[in-house]
Write an enzyme that holds these catalytic residues in place. Structure first.
Site, PDB file in Angstrom:
ATOM      1  N   GLY A 152       0.816  -1.198   0.000  1.00  0.00           N
ATOM      2  CA  GLY A 152       0.000   0.000   0.000  1.00  0.00           C
ATOM      3  C   GLY A 152       0.856   1.257   0.000  1.00  0.00           C
ATOM      4  O   GLY A 152       1.943   1.294  -0.585  1.00  0.00           O
ATOM      5  N   SER A 153       0.390   2.259   0.678  1.00  0.00           N
ATOM      6  CA  SER A 153       1.042   3.572   0.607  1.00  0.00           C
ATOM      7  C   SER A 153       2.400   3.643   1.291  1.00  0.00           C
ATOM      8  O   SER A 153       3.113   4.631   1.123  1.00  0.00           O
ATOM      9  CB  SER A 153       0.117   4.650   1.179  1.00  0.00           C
ATOM     10  OG  SER A 153      -1.000   4.832   0.322  1.00  0.00           O
ATOM     11  N   THR A 154       2.774   2.623   2.068  1.00  0.00           N
ATOM     12  CA  THR A 154       4.144   2.642   2.604  1.00  0.00           C
ATOM     13  C   THR A 154       5.158   2.562   1.467  1.00  0.00           C
ATOM     14  O   THR A 154       6.293   3.026   1.604  1.00  0.00           O
ATOM     15  CB  THR A 154       4.395   1.489   3.591  1.00  0.00           C
ATOM     16  OG1 THR A 154       4.170   0.228   2.940  1.00  0.00           O
ATOM     17  CG2 THR A 154       3.479   1.608   4.810  1.00  0.00           C
ATOM     18  N   PHE A 155       4.751   1.999   0.327  1.00  0.00           N
ATOM     19  CA  PHE A 155       5.655   1.910  -0.826  1.00  0.00           C
ATOM     20  C   PHE A 155       5.917   3.284  -1.434  1.00  0.00           C
ATOM     21  O   PHE A 155       6.866   3.453  -2.204  1.00  0.00           O
ATOM     22  CB  PHE A 155       5.075   0.968  -1.881  1.00  0.00           C
ATOM     23  CG  PHE A 155       6.057   0.614  -2.975  1.00  0.00           C
ATOM     24  CD1 PHE A 155       7.028  -0.352  -2.769  1.00  0.00           C
ATOM     25  CD2 PHE A 155       6.015   1.258  -4.210  1.00  0.00           C
ATOM     26  CE1 PHE A 155       7.941  -0.677  -3.764  1.00  0.00           C
ATOM     27  CE2 PHE A 155       6.922   0.937  -5.210  1.00  0.00           C
ATOM     28  CZ  PHE A 155       7.897  -0.031  -4.987  1.00  0.00           C
ATOM     29  N   LYS A 156       5.101   4.270  -1.107  1.00  0.00           N
ATOM     30  CA  LYS A 156       5.346   5.630  -1.606  1.00  0.00           C
ATOM     31  C   LYS A 156       6.694   6.163  -1.143  1.00  0.00           C
ATOM     32  O   LYS A 156       7.252   7.077  -1.770  1.00  0.00           O
ATOM     33  CB  LYS A 156       4.209   6.563  -1.180  1.00  0.00           C
ATOM     34  CG  LYS A 156       2.896   6.263  -1.886  1.00  0.00           C
ATOM     35  CD  LYS A 156       1.738   7.065  -1.315  1.00  0.00           C
ATOM     36  CE  LYS A 156       0.428   6.677  -1.994  1.00  0.00           C
ATOM     37  NZ  LYS A 156      -0.755   7.292  -1.346  1.00  0.00           N
TER      38      LYS A 156
END
Length: 486
Positions: A217-221
């Site tokens: 999810g957004s941790t990959f941002k």
């Protein structure tokens, strides 16, 4: 000699040769593998007949052997069992071994090559052979905090010392009682294993490092932002396109922001603000602009696609190859969806690298191995796993992550008097299931002592209302506070 005798002689000679080759193969080529096969009953009697070394955390055994009056001689004991179960694993007569019990079996049994002199000394003096102790890097307060904070939810926590790579907490829930598998009652041990194997939520799977991977999810941002900054074409203040809804090329699909929110005024935002509020549309477009190669190379610098043992094997994280990524799939991959998969260990390594000026330290759980006489056999020296990003990029990302916790999606990770850096994530799975809740970060931001990653499967007790900020961030806060002694 007539023909029948010649044929008989040839058969006899062939049989003798086959016997000699087979015996030599077993005794010399396969000897080590057979001796170390956990199904080998003679190996079990030999190993259980000597005291197996303890597994120790902060000076206290969490697994040890006690003498018992049966054919095996010693019984393996685990306490507190479930909280450390994914770390210790189990050592079972009928079910083999896992975790540290497996990875460090040769030193725990005293059969390691490094203990050769000790074995010779025991032989000369007549002293009973004993296994060595394995001292772990785990912080018991952090382990307890992670265990308590996860509670009945299914998930995992990894905490690292970002400057050394030492694993401070490694928790997977639900846990299990290793004592039920270590019992010398073979029928009971078999039943316990079958029950655990069939139990809901996979208690035997170490969700922190192996067995399964998750969409980040957004941790990959953090990875996407790192790739942008490393390209030299972006800074924290670079203005990005941030529409409320992003139409994806070559498809009718779209990407929106959480709750249909806008990321900034006029359909634009800065890179820093996009991370702070976790803007999907800005990062999806940014991923397409950067390209698949840039994202994959950055992910691999953090550790994706690279084998790792701590010494338990860590499942490799995954970023899809170019042939599997059209522009729409690339956009989704840039925000940690599509086919991107990772472990909590990997996401802790991403935060730890940012905390450590761009260098990823090799994670490890074994600090020291000692003989029964407390002589040090080996000590793990910290080593650099990779240089993921420059020090300048790490500094910029740190400041951006601080804004996430100060005034963005991660405010639930705030610690009074301590500056915390972090990133939330809410990872979609299937239409029928609630999203996973993620948080990764480190503290103190200006002098990091702990980096952490948390996943709660399918939102835990919050279900469809779950977000990383609501569910995972408070767990990360508890673990960081435990490490910092608060």
């Amino acid at each position: 000699m007539n023909t029948p005798l010649r044929r008989l002689s040839l058969v006899v000679v062939t049989m003798f040769l086959a016997l000699m080759v087979g015996t030599s193969w077993v005794q010399f080529v396969q000897a080590d593998a057979l001796n170390n096969d956990s199904r080998n009953v003679r190996t079990l009697y030999r190993e259980f007949g000597n005291p197996r070394g303890p597994i120790i955390v902060a000076g206290t055994p969490i697994a040890w052997s006690e003498p018992v009056d049966d054919a095996f001689g010693y019984q393996r004991i685990y306490a507190p069992g479930a909280m450390y179960s994914n770390v210790t694993g189990f050592y079972s007569i009928v079910n083999g071994r896992t975790g540290i019990e497996s990875a460090e079996n040769d030193v725990l049994t005293g059969s390691s090559d490094s203990l050769f002199l000790s074995r010779i000394q025991d032989l000369i003096t007549g002293k009973q052979p004993q296994g060595s102790s394995v001292e772990l890097t785990l912080n018991p307060a952090a382990q307890q905090a992670a265990w308590d904070a996860l509670g009945d939810q299914v998930g995992a926590v990894v905490a690292l010392d970002p400057t050394t790579g030492a694993v401070l907490a490694l928790v997977s829930t639900p846990g299990f009682d290793p004592n039920s598998l270590a019992t010398h009652d073979t029928a009971a041990a078999s039943t316990a294993y079958k029950d655990l194997n069939a139990a809901a939520n996979d208690p035997l799977v170490d969700k922190a490092i192996s067995g399964k991977t998750y969409p980040p999810g957004s941790t990959f941002k953090l990875v996407t932002a790192a790739a942008a900054l490393e390209s030299g074409q972006y800074s924290a203040d670079t203005v990005l396109a941030a529409p409320d809804v992003l139409s994806l090329p070559q498809t009718t699909a779209t990407i929106g922001n959480y709750g249909g929110a806008s990321c900034g005024s006029g359909g634009q935002t800065t890179l820093s603000d996009a991370l702070r509020v976790s803007c999907n549309t800005a990062f999806a477009q940014l991923g397409m602009d950067l390209g698949a190669d840039a994202l994959r190379e950055q992910a691999e610098k953090f550790g994706f696609s690279t084998p790792l043992s701590i010494p338990m094997k860590v499942t490799e994280s995954y970023f899809p190859p170019n042939e599997d990524l059209d522009p729409a799939k690339l956009a989704k991959s840039a925000i940690g969806q599509q086919d991107v998969r990772t472990t909590p260990m990997q996401m802790a390594m991403v935060s730890a690298a940012i905390a450590n000026g761009g260098k990823v330290m090799t994670p490890y759980t074994v600090a020291t191995v000692r003989t029964a006489d407390l002589d040090v056999i080996s000590e793990t020296e910290p080593s650099v796993f990779s240089t993921a990003i420059s020090a300048g990029t790490a500094s910029t990302l740190r400041d951006m992550m601080v804004s996430v916790v100060d005034s963005g999606t991660g405010t639930a990770a705030k610690i009074p008097g301590v500056q915390v850096a972090g990133k939330t994530g809410t990872a979609e799975t299937t239409a029928e299931q609630s999203p996973h809740a993620w948080f990764t970060g480190f503290a103190p931001a200006n002098d990091p002592k702990v980096a952490v990653a948390v996943i709660v499967e399918h939102g835990g007790s919050t279900g469809n209302e779950a977000t990383g900020g609501k569910v995972a961030a408070p767990i990360a806060k508890a673990v960081m506070q435990a490490v910092l002694g608060q």
